[in-house]
Design a protein around this motif. Structure first.
Motif, short mmCIF file in Angstrom:
data_model
loop_
_atom_site.label_atom_id
_atom_site.label_comp_id
_atom_site.label_asym_id
_atom_site.label_seq_id
_atom_site.Cartn_x
_atom_site.Cartn_y
_atom_site.Cartn_z
N GLU A 48 23.99 66.10 45.61
CA GLU A 48 22.90 65.61 46.46
C GLU A 48 21.57 66.26 46.11
O GLU A 48 20.52 65.61 46.10
CB GLU A 48 23.25 65.87 47.93
N GLN A 49 21.61 67.55 45.79
CA GLN A 49 20.37 68.29 45.52
C GLN A 49 19.90 68.20 44.07
O GLN A 49 18.70 68.35 43.80
CB GLN A 49 20.56 69.76 45.89
N ASN A 50 20.82 67.96 43.14
CA ASN A 50 20.47 68.10 41.73
C ASN A 50 20.58 66.82 40.90
O ASN A 50 19.95 66.74 39.84
CB ASN A 50 21.37 69.16 41.07
N PHE A 59 32.49 57.00 38.06
CA PHE A 59 33.04 58.31 38.40
C PHE A 59 32.19 59.44 37.82
O PHE A 59 31.74 59.39 36.67
CB PHE A 59 34.47 58.44 37.86
N LEU A 60 31.99 60.44 38.67
CA LEU A 60 31.35 61.69 38.25
C LEU A 60 32.41 62.78 38.32
O LEU A 60 32.99 63.03 39.38
CB LEU A 60 30.18 62.04 39.19
N PHE A 61 32.68 63.42 37.16
CA PHE A 61 33.70 64.46 37.09
C PHE A 61 33.04 65.81 36.81
O PHE A 61 32.23 65.93 35.89
CB PHE A 61 34.71 64.15 35.98
N MET A 62 33.41 66.82 37.61
CA MET A 62 32.84 68.15 37.46
C MET A 62 33.94 69.20 37.26
O MET A 62 34.98 69.13 37.90
CB MET A 62 32.05 68.52 38.73
N ASP A 104 31.26 58.16 47.15
CA ASP A 104 30.60 59.32 47.75
C ASP A 104 29.07 59.20 47.71
O ASP A 104 28.39 59.70 48.60
CB ASP A 104 31.02 60.60 47.02
N PHE A 105 28.56 58.56 46.65
CA PHE A 105 27.12 58.45 46.46
C PHE A 105 26.76 57.05 46.00
O PHE A 105 27.60 56.31 45.48
CB PHE A 105 26.63 59.46 45.41
N CYS A 106 25.49 56.70 46.17
CA CYS A 106 24.99 55.45 45.62
C CYS A 106 23.55 55.66 45.17
O CYS A 106 22.88 56.61 45.60
CB CYS A 106 25.07 54.32 46.63
N CYS A 107 23.09 54.77 44.31
CA CYS A 107 21.69 54.76 43.91
C CYS A 107 21.01 53.66 44.71
O CYS A 107 21.43 52.50 44.65
CB CYS A 107 21.54 54.51 42.42
N GLU A 108 19.96 54.00 45.44
CA GLU A 108 19.27 53.03 46.26
C GLU A 108 18.34 52.14 45.44
O GLU A 108 17.74 51.22 45.99
CB GLU A 108 18.50 53.74 47.37
N ASN A 109 18.24 52.42 44.15
CA ASN A 109 17.42 51.59 43.28
C ASN A 109 18.26 50.54 42.55
O ASN A 109 18.00 49.34 42.66
CB ASN A 109 16.67 52.46 42.27
N CYS A 110 19.29 50.98 41.81
CA CYS A 110 20.12 50.03 41.05
C CYS A 110 21.40 49.65 41.77
O CYS A 110 22.16 48.82 41.29
CB CYS A 110 20.43 50.60 39.66
N HIS A 111 21.66 50.28 42.94
CA HIS A 111 22.77 49.93 43.83
C HIS A 111 24.15 50.17 43.20
O HIS A 111 25.11 49.47 43.53
CB HIS A 111 22.64 48.48 44.30
N ASN A 112 24.22 51.13 42.31
CA ASN A 112 25.52 51.53 41.77
C ASN A 112 26.15 52.60 42.65
O ASN A 112 25.44 53.46 43.18
CB ASN A 112 25.36 52.06 40.34
N TYR A 145 26.54 59.14 50.79
CA TYR A 145 27.13 58.34 51.86
C TYR A 145 27.63 59.25 52.98
O TYR A 145 27.87 60.45 52.77
CB TYR A 145 28.31 57.53 51.33
N THR A 146 27.84 58.68 54.16
CA THR A 146 28.44 59.42 55.25
C THR A 146 29.86 59.80 54.88
O THR A 146 30.51 59.16 54.05
CB THR A 146 28.45 58.59 56.54
#
Length: 254
Positions: free
Chosen positions: A29-31, A97-100, A53-61, A45-46
């Protein structure tokens, strides 16, 4: 981009899973910028949203985050319910997917795997939870990322070093055209692309690709024309700019 994780955020949580979810999601969220369109931040997301978990409010992915407390990515990553994952894939609504991976309070590796690099074959069904478990009978799944072509693993952080965001966005743009709504076509294309990546030299021959026939036949047992499919997929990869045809059965990996 700050690569350290803030463990003070998880004070009060008892479950290690909850602790790491809070810490890693806050880090994103921060980075994290959108690796697809470059928007500076992703929307969180809530909690407990079933899709992502997350979305882009520009490209809606949409993006789903998974993390492991270790240095290397490994070959397999735990995911959620098997049936849910398969429904997403079949409806073509699975998130990116974002994998860390992280150790010693630092992000070590962080990669994007676009949703069009997922096929049912890389989803491994786990055994149901035993009768004495809180969620008895629940069936989870693992994601076999070892079978995903390297082109579909876009590093944002690699070995503790941040990758230039313009390169990240360019890497995604390069493979965006590989998206297809047919899971069967997707499977063949990704399997042949993986073989192309494993050929020793950038310039290779059709004969070298035929060396993968037995492997591809094992994955696609209902197809009796593997060589034809290899040629077809090489043409597709050529049209998408990942392979160059040099003539007389010779190709160049781009």
């Amino acid at each position: 981009m700050q690569l350290n994780l803030d463990y003070s955020l998880c004070e009060g949580y008892k479950s290690n899973t909850q602790k790491m979810r809070v810490v890693t999601e806050k880090w994103v969220e921060q980075n994290m910028f959108c690796p697809i369109c470059g928007r500076p931040h992703l929307h969180h997301y809530t909690a407990n949203k079933p899709v992502a978990d997350f979305c882009c409010e520009n490209c809606h992915n949409d993006f789903e985050l998974k993390s492991k407390n270790q240095v290397a990515l490994g070959k397999v990553i735990n995911d959620g319910a098997y049936d849910t994952m398969m429904e997403r894939l079949n409806d073509l609504h699975n998130p990116n997917f974002l994998f860390m991976t992280h150790t010693d309070e630092y992000v070590r590796n962080f990669i994007l795997i676009p949703n069009h690099f997922f096929t049912p074959e890389i989803i491994i069904k786990r055994k149901p939870l035993p009768d004495d478990a809180r969620r008895a009978g629940w069936v989870g799944c693992n994601i076999n990322i070892a079978d995903i072509p390297q082109s579909g693993k876009i590093y944002i952080v690699k070995d503790g070093v941040e990758i230039d965001r313009n390169k990240v966005i360019d890497d995604y743009a390069r493979i965006k055209s590989l998206a297809t709504n047919s899971l069967t076509s997707r499977g063949w294309m990704l399997d042949v692309l993986s073989c192309v990546e494993r050929v020793k030299d950038d310039v290779f021959t059709l004969k070298e690709m035929y060396d993968f026939c037995d492997e591809l036949q094992e994955k696609h047992r209902d197809n009796a024309h593997v060589k034809d499919k290899i040629r077809q997929q090489l043409q597709f990869l050529r049209d998408k700019g990942l392979v160059e045809f040099l003539g007389r059965g010779n190709y160049r990996r781009l």
